[in-house]
Write an enzyme that holds these catalytic residues in place. Structure first.
Site, short mmCIF file in Angstrom:
data_model
loop_
_atom_site.label_atom_id
_atom_site.label_comp_id
_atom_site.label_asym_id
_atom_site.label_seq_id
_atom_site.Cartn_x
_atom_site.Cartn_y
_atom_site.Cartn_z
N ASN A 9 10.17 2.65 0.96
CA ASN A 9 9.04 3.73 1.02
C ASN A 9 9.39 4.59 2.30
OD1 ASN A 9 7.12 6.08 0.29
ND2 ASN A 9 5.38 4.92 0.21
N LYS A 11 8.37 7.62 2.95
CA LYS A 11 7.67 8.55 2.66
C LYS A 11 7.63 9.77 3.25
CE LYS A 11 4.00 4.30 3.58
NZ LYS A 11 3.30 3.87 3.54
N HIS A 94 0.78 5.44 -4.58
CA HIS A 94 0.33 5.25 -3.36
C HIS A 94 -1.06 5.62 -2.91
CE1 HIS A 94 1.34 4.62 0.91
NE2 HIS A 94 1.76 4.07 0.23
N GLU A 96 -1.34 6.48 0.06
CA GLU A 96 -1.51 7.87 0.86
C GLU A 96 -2.35 9.27 -0.81
OE1 GLU A 96 1.63 7.40 2.73
OE2 GLU A 96 0.81 5.36 3.94
N GLU A 165 -0.74 -3.33 -2.23
CA GLU A 165 -0.99 -2.55 -0.58
C GLU A 165 -2.44 -2.46 -0.40
OE1 GLU A 165 3.17 -0.45 -0.08
OE2 GLU A 165 1.75 0.84 -0.51
N GLY A 171 0.86 0.23 7.29
CA GLY A 171 0.96 1.31 9.03
C GLY A 171 0.02 0.78 9.86
N SER A 209 2.64 -3.21 6.12
CA SER A 209 3.87 -3.26 7.65
C SER A 209 4.17 -5.23 7.39
CB SER A 209 2.55 -3.91 8.51
OG SER A 209 1.93 -2.97 8.96
P1 13P Z 1 4.28 0.20 5.92
O1 13P Z 1 5.24 -0.60 6.24
O2 13P Z 1 4.65 1.29 7.38
O3 13P Z 1 2.78 -0.68 6.61
O4 13P Z 1 4.29 1.06 4.49
C1 13P Z 1 3.25 -0.14 3.50
C2 13P Z 1 3.53 1.01 2.47
O5 13P Z 1 2.92 2.11 2.43
C3 13P Z 1 4.85 1.47 1.61
O6 13P Z 1 4.27 1.80 0.42
#
Ligand code: 13P
Length: 247
Positions: A9, A11, A94, A96, A165, A171, A209
Site C-alpha cells: 500500500n 499510500k 483503511h 486512515e 491492521e 507507521g 509495521s
Molecule cells: P506500515 O507498514 O507503514 O505500518 O503501514 C501499514 C498499512 O497501513 C498498510 O495498509
C-alpha cells in the site's frame, strides 16, 4: 490451502519517475516461486502501473473506491473505472480513511460490495485503536467492523480478502507480536466460518509495521495469510524480502 498474498500500500507516495524505478526493481527481483503479490498505487498512477506490471506476475491494486456506482460524486472513483485499468484488488476501509474521512462500517461494507460487483477483490481493513486495545475492546471492535461487511455482502463474503491492521501498529514501528496478531486472526476466522461455509478460503492479511525482519514470524502463524505493507513497500529490497519470507 490458501496462497499467501503480499500487497503493498503505497499510500500517498510516488512520482512517475520513482514509480518506474520501484516497480522495475520489484518486478526484476521477484523470486521465481513467489506468493501472490499486488501493488496498491495512488489512482493517478494506475495507467502507468498497469503498463509497467504487464506480464510481471504482480497484480494491480487501488487504495479506495466509491460506494456509489456512478454520477454526481465529484472526486470519487468508481469500481468500473478501476476495472478499466486492470485493477484486481482495492483496499477498502483503511483506518486512515475511517479516521480522516469518517468512513463508517456501513460505508466500508458498501464499498466492498461495489468492488465485488465489478469483479475486484476488496481488501477490507479492520483494526482497533490503542485506546480500544487498552480498554479490552479489541475483539468487540474488529467483530463489529467485520459484521457490517458480512451483513451487506452475505455469501459473497468468501470472495473478499480481510486485513487486520491494528491502528496503533500502522507507521509507528510497533508491530503486533505474532501471538497478538494470530489471536485476533483466529477470532476473525471463526466469525467468517459462522457466516460462510467457504471461510477457509478467505485470506486474512496482517498489516502494521511489517518489515523484512519481522515478516517471517508473523507469516508463520496459522491464520496469517499474508501482509498489507505500507512503508516497507516503498523500498524494493525490503518489499522483496517480505515476499521471500512468505514463500
Ligand atoms: P506500515 O507498514 O507503514 O505500518 O503501514 C501499514 C498499512 O497501513 C498498510 O495498509
Amino acid at each position: 490451502m490458501r496462497r499467501k498474498l503480499i500487497a503493498g500500500n503505497w499510500k500517498m507516495n510516488g512520482s512517475l519517475v520513482a514509480n518506474q524505478e520501484l516497480i522495475g526493481a520489484v518486478a526484476a527481483g521477484l523470486p521465481v516461486a513467489h506468493c501472490a503479490v499486488a501493488l496498491c498505487v495512488p489512482s493517478p498512477y494506475l495507467a502507468q502501473a498497469q503498463a509497467l506490471l504487464a506480464g510481471s506476475g504482480i497484480d494491480l491494486g487501488a487504495q479506495d473506491l466509491s460506494c456509489h456506482e456512478s454520477g454526481a460524486f465529484t472526486g470519487e472513483i468508481s469500481a468500473a473505472m478501476l476495472r478499466e485499468f486492470g485493477v484486481r484488488y482495492a483496499i477498502v476501509g483503511h483506518s486512515e480513511r475511517r479516521q480522516f474521512h469518517r468512513e463508517s462500517d456501513a460505508e466500508v461494507a458498501q464499498k466492498a460490495q461495489r468492488a465485488l460487483a465489478a469483479g475486484i477483490t476488496p481488501i477490507v481493513c479492520i483494526g482497533e485503536t490503542l485506546a480500544e486495545r487498552e480498554a479490552g475492546q479489541t475483539e468487540a471492535v474488529v467483530k463489529r467492523q467485520l459484521a457490517a461487511v458480512i451483513h451487506t455482502n452475505g455469501h459473497c463474503i468468501s470472495e473478499i480478502v480481510l486485513a487486520y491492521e491494528p491502528v496503533w501498529a500502522i507507521g509507528t514501528g510497533k508491530t503486533a507480536s505474532p501471538q497478538q496478531a494470530q489471536q485476533v486472526h483466529a477470532v476473525l476466522r471463526s466469525q467468517l466460518a459462522a457466516a460462510s461455509e467457504h471461510a477457509d478460503r478467505i485470506g486474512i492479511l496482517y498489516g502494521g509495521s511489517m518489515n523484512a525482519v519481522n515478516a517471517a514470524n508473523l507469516l508463520g502463524q496459522p491464520d496469517i495469510d499474508g501482509g498489507l505493507i505500507g512503508g516497507a513497500s516503498l523500498k524494493a529490497a525490503d518489499f522483496l524480502a517480505i515476499i521471500s519470507a512468505a514463500a
